[in-house]
Design a protein around this motif. Structure first.
Motif, PDB file in Angstrom:
ATOM      1  N   PHE A  16       0.825  -1.209   0.000  1.00  0.00           N
ATOM      2  CA  PHE A  16       0.000   0.000   0.000  1.00  0.00           C
ATOM      3  C   PHE A  16       0.861   1.262   0.000  1.00  0.00           C
ATOM      4  CE2 PHE A  16      -2.205   3.379   2.354  1.00  0.00           C
ATOM      5  CZ  PHE A  16      -3.259   3.594   1.484  1.00  0.00           C
ATOM      6  N   ALA A  17       1.936   1.268   0.785  1.00  0.00           N
ATOM      7  CA  ALA A  17       2.804   2.451   0.884  1.00  0.00           C
ATOM      8  C   ALA A  17       3.476   2.802  -0.442  1.00  0.00           C
ATOM      9  CB  ALA A  17       3.861   2.240   1.959  1.00  0.00           C
ATOM     10  N   LEU A  22       1.493   7.629  -5.284  1.00  0.00           N
ATOM     11  CA  LEU A  22       0.951   7.800  -6.636  1.00  0.00           C
ATOM     12  C   LEU A  22      -0.441   8.414  -6.573  1.00  0.00           C
ATOM     13  CD1 LEU A  22       2.073   4.371  -8.156  1.00  0.00           C
ATOM     14  CD2 LEU A  22       3.280   6.565  -8.243  1.00  0.00           C
ATOM     15  N   TYR A  23      -1.251   7.947  -5.630  1.00  0.00           N
ATOM     16  CA  TYR A  23      -2.571   8.551  -5.415  1.00  0.00           C
ATOM     17  C   TYR A  23      -2.410  10.031  -5.078  1.00  0.00           C
ATOM     18  CZ  TYR A  23      -4.569   3.797  -4.644  1.00  0.00           C
ATOM     19  OH  TYR A  23      -4.981   2.499  -4.739  1.00  0.00           O
ATOM     20  N   LEU A  24      -1.517  10.312  -4.131  1.00  0.00           N
ATOM     21  CA  LEU A  24      -1.316  11.681  -3.664  1.00  0.00           C
ATOM     22  C   LEU A  24      -0.820  12.582  -4.791  1.00  0.00           C
ATOM     23  CD1 LEU A  24      -1.341  13.733  -1.406  1.00  0.00           C
ATOM     24  CD2 LEU A  24       0.944  12.934  -0.740  1.00  0.00           C
ATOM     25  N   ASN A  25       0.135  12.114  -5.564  1.00  0.00           N
ATOM     26  CA  ASN A  25       0.675  12.891  -6.670  1.00  0.00           C
ATOM     27  C   ASN A  25      -0.424  13.244  -7.677  1.00  0.00           C
ATOM     28  OD1 ASN A  25       2.768  14.118  -8.225  1.00  0.00           O
ATOM     29  ND2 ASN A  25       2.849  12.289  -9.501  1.00  0.00           N
ATOM     30  N   ILE A  56       1.066   2.662   6.543  1.00  0.00           N
ATOM     31  CA  ILE A  56       2.014   3.128   5.524  1.00  0.00           C
ATOM     32  C   ILE A  56       3.437   2.861   6.004  1.00  0.00           C
ATOM     33  CG2 ILE A  56       2.933   5.199   4.391  1.00  0.00           C
ATOM     34  CD1 ILE A  56      -0.040   6.233   4.393  1.00  0.00           C
ATOM     35  N   ASP A  57       3.724   3.226   7.246  1.00  0.00           N
ATOM     36  CA  ASP A  57       5.071   3.033   7.800  1.00  0.00           C
ATOM     37  C   ASP A  57       5.465   1.557   7.857  1.00  0.00           C
ATOM     38  OD1 ASP A  57       5.173   5.785   8.135  1.00  0.00           O
ATOM     39  OD2 ASP A  57       4.765   5.706  10.298  1.00  0.00           O
ATOM     40  N   PHE A  62      -1.809  -4.718   0.357  1.00  0.00           N
ATOM     41  CA  PHE A  62      -3.230  -4.404   0.244  1.00  0.00           C
ATOM     42  C   PHE A  62      -4.064  -5.471   0.964  1.00  0.00           C
ATOM     43  CE2 PHE A  62      -2.124  -1.312  -3.015  1.00  0.00           C
ATOM     44  CZ  PHE A  62      -3.082  -0.338  -2.819  1.00  0.00           C
ATOM     45  N   ARG A  63      -3.598  -6.719   0.954  1.00  0.00           N
ATOM     46  CA  ARG A  63      -4.321  -7.778   1.673  1.00  0.00           C
ATOM     47  C   ARG A  63      -4.449  -7.415   3.148  1.00  0.00           C
ATOM     48  NH1 ARG A  63      -2.009 -12.199  -0.035  1.00  0.00           N
ATOM     49  NH2 ARG A  63      -3.799 -12.980  -1.175  1.00  0.00           N
ATOM     50  N   THR A  64      -3.326  -7.111   3.784  1.00  0.00           N
ATOM     51  CA  THR A  64      -3.336  -6.743   5.197  1.00  0.00           C
ATOM     52  C   THR A  64      -4.129  -5.459   5.418  1.00  0.00           C
ATOM     53  OG1 THR A  64      -1.205  -7.826   5.529  1.00  0.00           O
ATOM     54  CG2 THR A  64      -1.866  -6.185   7.173  1.00  0.00           C
ATOM     55  N   PHE A  65      -3.945  -4.490   4.544  1.00  0.00           N
ATOM     56  CA  PHE A  65      -4.648  -3.211   4.643  1.00  0.00           C
ATOM     57  C   PHE A  65      -6.163  -3.435   4.714  1.00  0.00           C
ATOM     58  CE2 PHE A  65      -6.599   0.550   2.682  1.00  0.00           C
ATOM     59  CZ  PHE A  65      -5.987   1.585   3.377  1.00  0.00           C
ATOM     60  N   PHE A  66      -6.691  -4.220   3.777  1.00  0.00           N
ATOM     61  CA  PHE A  66      -8.141  -4.427   3.752  1.00  0.00           C
ATOM     62  C   PHE A  66      -8.618  -5.452   4.778  1.00  0.00           C
ATOM     63  CE2 PHE A  66      -7.849  -2.237  -0.381  1.00  0.00           C
ATOM     64  CZ  PHE A  66      -8.764  -1.228  -0.115  1.00  0.00           C
ATOM     65  N   GLU A  67      -7.745  -6.360   5.217  1.00  0.00           N
ATOM     66  CA  GLU A  67      -8.122  -7.276   6.304  1.00  0.00           C
ATOM     67  C   GLU A  67      -8.339  -6.511   7.604  1.00  0.00           C
ATOM     68  OE1 GLU A  67      -4.974 -10.179   6.411  1.00  0.00           O
ATOM     69  OE2 GLU A  67      -5.962 -11.461   4.931  1.00  0.00           O
ATOM     70  N   ARG A  68      -7.560  -5.459   7.813  1.00  0.00           N
ATOM     71  CA  ARG A  68      -7.666  -4.663   9.042  1.00  0.00           C
ATOM     72  C   ARG A  68      -8.768  -3.605   8.956  1.00  0.00           C
ATOM     73  NH1 ARG A  68      -1.306  -3.584  10.598  1.00  0.00           N
ATOM     74  NH2 ARG A  68      -0.687  -5.776  10.626  1.00  0.00           N
TER      75      ARG A  68
END
Length: 123
Positions: A16-17, A22-25, A56-57, A62-68
């Protein structure tokens, strides 16, 4: 287009990080801010700002991001086409991929200048 197991796994294993900047830019080029990006992501996922920064840190996938994540109850209201995929037609077995596309749809709307109250679906 149909999501495949391979495509789902590829996205699931992305960091994700590595995508967040890229999203921010993209958004900053369109006159939007980091705060607005974070507002959209936290609305969708239920994360607070500190948790988002920690993920992010930690360079989670993405798997972990959306699991949480605790997806917003109105996430199902996010519809449309992103990268050739109609969100509402993505099979339930590919929920992670669907959630990624939902987030990208919100970011697309933000980049295109849509008002925040329209982006954050209220039902």
């Amino acid at each position: 287009m149909k999501v495949t197991v391979e495509k789902n796994e590829k996205v699931a294993n992305m960091i994700f990080a590595s995508i967040y900047p890229l999203y921010l830019n993209r958004l900053e080029k369109n006159g939007r801010t980091k705060e607005e990006l974070d507002q959209v992501i936290t609305w969708l996922t239920g994360f607070d700002q500190d948790t988002l920064q920690t993920l992010i840190d930690e360079k989670v996938t993405f798997r972990t991001f959306f699991e949480r994540a605790q997806m917003h109850p109105n996430a199902d209201l996010i519809k449309g086409v992103v990268c050739g995929y109609r969100i509402e037609e993505i099979a339930d077995e590919f929920e992670l991929y669907k959630n990624c596309r939902r987030m990208e749809k919100l970011i697309d709307e933000l980049a295109k200048g849509r008002k925040m109250e329209k982006i954050l679906r209220q039902g």
